[in-house]
Write a protein that holds these residues in place. Sequence first.
Motif, mmCIF file in Angstrom:
data_model
loop_
_atom_site.group_PDB
_atom_site.id
_atom_site.type_symbol
_atom_site.label_atom_id
_atom_site.label_comp_id
_atom_site.label_asym_id
_atom_site.label_seq_id
_atom_site.Cartn_x
_atom_site.Cartn_y
_atom_site.Cartn_z
ATOM 1 N N THR A 14 6.782 0.347 -18.360
ATOM 2 C CA THR A 14 6.153 0.632 -17.173
ATOM 3 C C THR A 14 5.447 0.294 -16.235
ATOM 4 O O THR A 14 5.177 -0.794 -15.134
ATOM 5 C CB THR A 14 6.053 2.597 -16.401
ATOM 6 N N ARG A 15 4.091 0.146 -17.167
ATOM 7 C CA ARG A 15 3.149 -0.520 -16.160
ATOM 8 C C ARG A 15 3.337 -2.114 -16.893
ATOM 9 O O ARG A 15 2.289 -2.308 -15.933
ATOM 10 C CB ARG A 15 1.934 -0.465 -17.418
ATOM 11 N N ALA A 16 4.166 -2.684 -17.326
ATOM 12 C CA ALA A 16 3.770 -3.995 -17.544
ATOM 13 C C ALA A 16 4.887 -4.747 -16.452
ATOM 14 O O ALA A 16 4.497 -5.818 -15.787
ATOM 15 C CB ALA A 16 4.235 -4.792 -18.847
ATOM 16 N N CYS A 17 5.847 -3.347 -16.636
ATOM 17 C CA CYS A 17 7.172 -4.222 -15.535
ATOM 18 C C CYS A 17 7.653 -3.690 -14.112
ATOM 19 O O CYS A 17 8.373 -4.022 -13.031
ATOM 20 C CB CYS A 17 8.476 -4.292 -16.344
ATOM 21 N N SER A 18 6.732 -2.991 -13.752
ATOM 22 C CA SER A 18 7.004 -1.716 -12.167
ATOM 23 C C SER A 18 5.469 -1.253 -12.149
ATOM 24 O O SER A 18 4.678 -1.284 -12.747
ATOM 25 C CB SER A 18 8.291 -1.281 -12.486
ATOM 26 N N ALA A 19 5.403 -0.863 -10.340
ATOM 27 C CA ALA A 19 4.652 -0.561 -9.803
ATOM 28 C C ALA A 19 5.409 0.178 -8.485
ATOM 29 O O ALA A 19 6.123 -0.127 -7.997
ATOM 30 C CB ALA A 19 3.955 -1.686 -9.275
ATOM 31 N N VAL A 20 4.699 1.098 -8.722
ATOM 32 C CA VAL A 20 5.177 2.097 -7.361
ATOM 33 C C VAL A 20 3.801 2.017 -6.084
ATOM 34 O O VAL A 20 2.243 2.455 -6.650
ATOM 35 C CB VAL A 20 5.818 3.070 -7.506
ATOM 36 N N SER A 21 4.009 1.442 -5.056
ATOM 37 C CA SER A 21 2.448 1.923 -3.752
ATOM 38 C C SER A 21 3.218 3.128 -3.467
ATOM 39 O O SER A 21 4.162 3.660 -3.085
ATOM 40 C CB SER A 21 2.842 0.805 -3.085
ATOM 41 N N PHE A 67 0.727 -1.335 0.659
ATOM 42 C CA PHE A 67 -0.540 0.142 0.031
ATOM 43 C C PHE A 67 0.725 1.324 0.569
ATOM 44 O O PHE A 67 0.322 2.427 -0.324
ATOM 45 C CB PHE A 67 -0.665 0.445 1.493
ATOM 46 N N ASP A 68 1.967 1.597 0.626
ATOM 47 C CA ASP A 68 2.760 2.580 0.390
ATOM 48 C C ASP A 68 4.547 2.247 0.607
ATOM 49 O O ASP A 68 4.774 1.545 1.173
ATOM 50 C CB ASP A 68 2.618 3.378 1.314
ATOM 51 N N GLY A 69 5.420 3.556 -0.259
ATOM 52 C CA GLY A 69 6.470 3.285 -0.180
ATOM 53 C C GLY A 69 7.069 2.253 -0.674
ATOM 54 O O GLY A 69 8.529 1.941 -0.058
ATOM 55 N N THR A 70 7.042 1.459 -1.656
ATOM 56 C CA THR A 70 7.491 0.884 -2.273
ATOM 57 C C THR A 70 7.964 0.707 -3.770
ATOM 58 O O THR A 70 6.772 1.212 -4.267
ATOM 59 C CB THR A 70 7.221 -0.755 -1.837
ATOM 60 N N ILE A 71 8.481 0.689 -4.312
ATOM 61 C CA ILE A 71 9.017 0.371 -5.511
ATOM 62 C C ILE A 71 9.031 -1.490 -5.906
ATOM 63 O O ILE A 71 10.315 -1.437 -5.937
ATOM 64 C CB ILE A 71 10.545 1.126 -6.401
ATOM 65 N N TYR A 72 8.619 -1.855 -7.356
ATOM 66 C CA TYR A 72 8.616 -3.356 -7.090
ATOM 67 C C TYR A 72 9.056 -3.538 -8.642
ATOM 68 O O TYR A 72 7.535 -2.936 -9.505
ATOM 69 C CB TYR A 72 6.808 -4.363 -6.989
ATOM 70 N N ASN A 73 9.558 -4.070 -8.449
ATOM 71 C CA ASN A 73 10.663 -4.538 -10.614
ATOM 72 C C ASN A 73 9.932 -6.125 -10.195
ATOM 73 O O ASN A 73 10.621 -6.483 -9.818
ATOM 74 C CB ASN A 73 11.754 -3.833 -11.196
ATOM 75 N N ILE A 74 8.980 -6.796 -11.319
ATOM 76 C CA ILE A 74 8.481 -7.743 -11.631
ATOM 77 C C ILE A 74 10.569 -8.904 -12.384
ATOM 78 O O ILE A 74 10.513 -8.049 -12.975
ATOM 79 C CB ILE A 74 7.593 -7.459 -12.036
ATOM 80 N N THR A 75 9.973 -9.439 -11.728
ATOM 81 C CA THR A 75 11.481 -10.108 -12.301
ATOM 82 C C THR A 75 11.169 -11.019 -13.530
ATOM 83 O O THR A 75 10.229 -11.606 -13.817
ATOM 84 C CB THR A 75 12.171 -11.150 -11.289
#
Length: 433
Positions: free
Chosen positions: A177-184, A140-148
């Motif tokens: 960017t939409r496909a490979c990462s997300a920022v909460s 929900f907050d404060g994380t950048i996630y890049n999918i492997t």
Amino acid sequence: MTPSTRRFQQRMKSHMITDFDNVPKPWLENKRPRDKFAYWIVYVLVFIGLAGGAVQAYFSYSGVLLDRQPLCLVMEENFDSQDAVFGDNGSFVREVSMDGFGNGEFSMATDSNNNSYVQDGKLYIVPTLTSDNLGNNAIFDGTIYNITGCTFNETQPNNGFLIGANGDKTFDTAGYTRACSAVSNKTSGAIINPVQSARLTTRGKSSLKFGRVEIRAKMPNGYMWPALWMLPVDNVYGPWPLSGEIDIVESRGNGIRYTARGSNYVQGSLNWGPTPQLNGVSKTYSWWSNKRVPFSDDFHTYALEWTDKFIRMYVDTRLHTLLELKLDKPFFQRGDFPAIIFNGSNPAALQNPWVNGTNATPFDQDFYLILNVAVGGTNGWFPESQGNKPWLDNAANPMRDFANAISQWYPTWPTNVEDRAMVVDYVKMWKHC
């Protein structure tokens, strides 16, 4: 009572006829044509009934749509080993993306063995919680996630490059960017996909145009969306749905009490149309109900028969048909689309994208197979106000609403992997030789 006091009754006289020759037979003495007619009409009607039944059975049998073309095996996967399925020369590839695949799905597709693996001769596709890896606060907050292992470049047209009117190539950075990462971010409401699952395809491995597909599988239990389906190798007629989509079977694992066809229903359909807004799926879909038994209770065989004359999907037997469509007229005619559409704010004549095709177009090209289990979505597969749906498709952030309602949907997921997963026993594909 003693024998001495027992009273015996005299035997009654028999009235059985023994002299048949002297029995009066008035119907033989005064023969009437009406009696003779009544006698024979019974036999005539019986004969007509039998003959009519035989004729009806013949024409019903001769009218059954059958693929009489010889078939050649394209692919057979019995899931004997992990490497045979996912290795460099394996039957399937894992598509890895977080962008919802056009359906607004709340699950990301990973290449993790937690979400797709082979065991004991079967394939398992299992949804898991992202918070199991990242923790709940990170969703929900404060994380950048890049999918492997993101496969955006491999799965998009032109390897992710946009082609301009003058032929210039520009990489689709926004799509990547939409496909490979997300920022909460708690302030904006953006979250990381709360569920991880898998999407396996035969893209670049196996495909067919006209033939047969057979899959033996057991559907999952729980608030999720399993599907066995096909997409075109090349979008010959344009982007979805112009080039078609074949959904061999889709289901909802929400339980048999779910009010929008729950886990005791399976559905087959075709998606097609000249624009995304004019999808003709409502004219080419149907379902089969297993009464009070969910399709997660046991394995069933899901089959596609596909020719240039008809398309049929069924479960276990042709008597359990999900969809049978005779290709006796063009799809543009079948759609009964409006003559005028609005391109932005301007009216424009609707063009037939299949004008040079056949009655089978757009389903006259090579298609590849997809096996996946999605969770949630905003395309309407889960109708609004059905089964205490914990989000609205058009809300500001439906994925966040879904994640916040975890106490509502997560208890529907069995802890036993055998029941939570879509389990596939085998996959076979044949094409016309």
